[in-house]
Design an enzyme around this catalytic site. Sequence first.
Site, PDB file in Angstrom:
ATOM      1  N   CYS A  10      43.675  41.155  37.496  1.00 45.02           N
ATOM      2  CA  CYS A  10      44.986  41.772  37.513  1.00 45.02           C
ATOM      3  C   CYS A  10      45.583  41.462  38.891  1.00 45.02           C
ATOM      4  O   CYS A  10      44.879  40.983  39.767  1.00 45.02           O
ATOM      5  CB  CYS A  10      44.829  43.278  37.309  1.00 45.02           C
ATOM      6  SG  CYS A  10      46.350  44.076  36.817  1.00 45.02           S
ATOM      7  N   CYS A  83      47.275  41.339  33.148  1.00 47.81           N
ATOM      8  CA  CYS A  83      48.691  41.419  33.501  1.00 47.81           C
ATOM      9  C   CYS A  83      49.235  40.002  33.646  1.00 47.81           C
ATOM     10  O   CYS A  83      48.483  39.078  33.955  1.00 47.81           O
ATOM     11  CB  CYS A  83      48.917  42.229  34.770  1.00 47.81           C
ATOM     12  SG  CYS A  83      48.367  41.445  36.286  1.00 47.81           S
ATOM     13  N   CYS A  90      45.937  32.731  38.113  1.00 46.04           N
ATOM     14  CA  CYS A  90      44.495  32.596  37.932  1.00 46.04           C
ATOM     15  C   CYS A  90      44.031  31.152  38.096  1.00 46.04           C
ATOM     16  O   CYS A  90      44.497  30.256  37.393  1.00 46.04           O
ATOM     17  CB  CYS A  90      44.114  33.100  36.544  1.00 46.04           C
ATOM     18  SG  CYS A  90      42.368  32.975  36.198  1.00 46.04           S
TER      19      CYS A  90
END
Length: 146
Positions: A10, A83, A90
């Site tokens: 997140c 999220c 990422c």
Amino acid sequence: MMKPSILILCTGNSCRSHLAEGILRHAAGDLFDVNSAGSHPAGYVHPKAIQVMREIGIDISHHTSKHMNYFLNQRIDTVITVCGNADQACPMFPGQVNRYHWGFDDPAHAKGTEDEVLTVFRQVRDQIKLVFEAYAAGYREKIKNS
């Protein structure tokens, strides 16, 4: 045999990722090595996240907010983002096999009275619980039928 490792990401690593980590570890800690981290960690676990997890018998008070780079040199089999910002930020992790994105509203942005804010935290917790317990149950079923 090593358990598959799951990293839940997140942005702030203060609410949603800790809710998911606690729930998945509770549901399938015997199957997975579960951790969470953030792309821009807040540096703390939100007290209301700790409170609503305690209400369902899961203690996350010992969790810490970590940066996702902490895990770059570790074996990560599955990355789950919870999220949109973390999904976009990422990186690929060495050995990563799976990547899932299951987005949830950020309860830290809830406004209102104490009770109204806690209601939002509980709603998000319950949504995360449904998804991650189903994931754990599906994995158990896959193993059983292998």
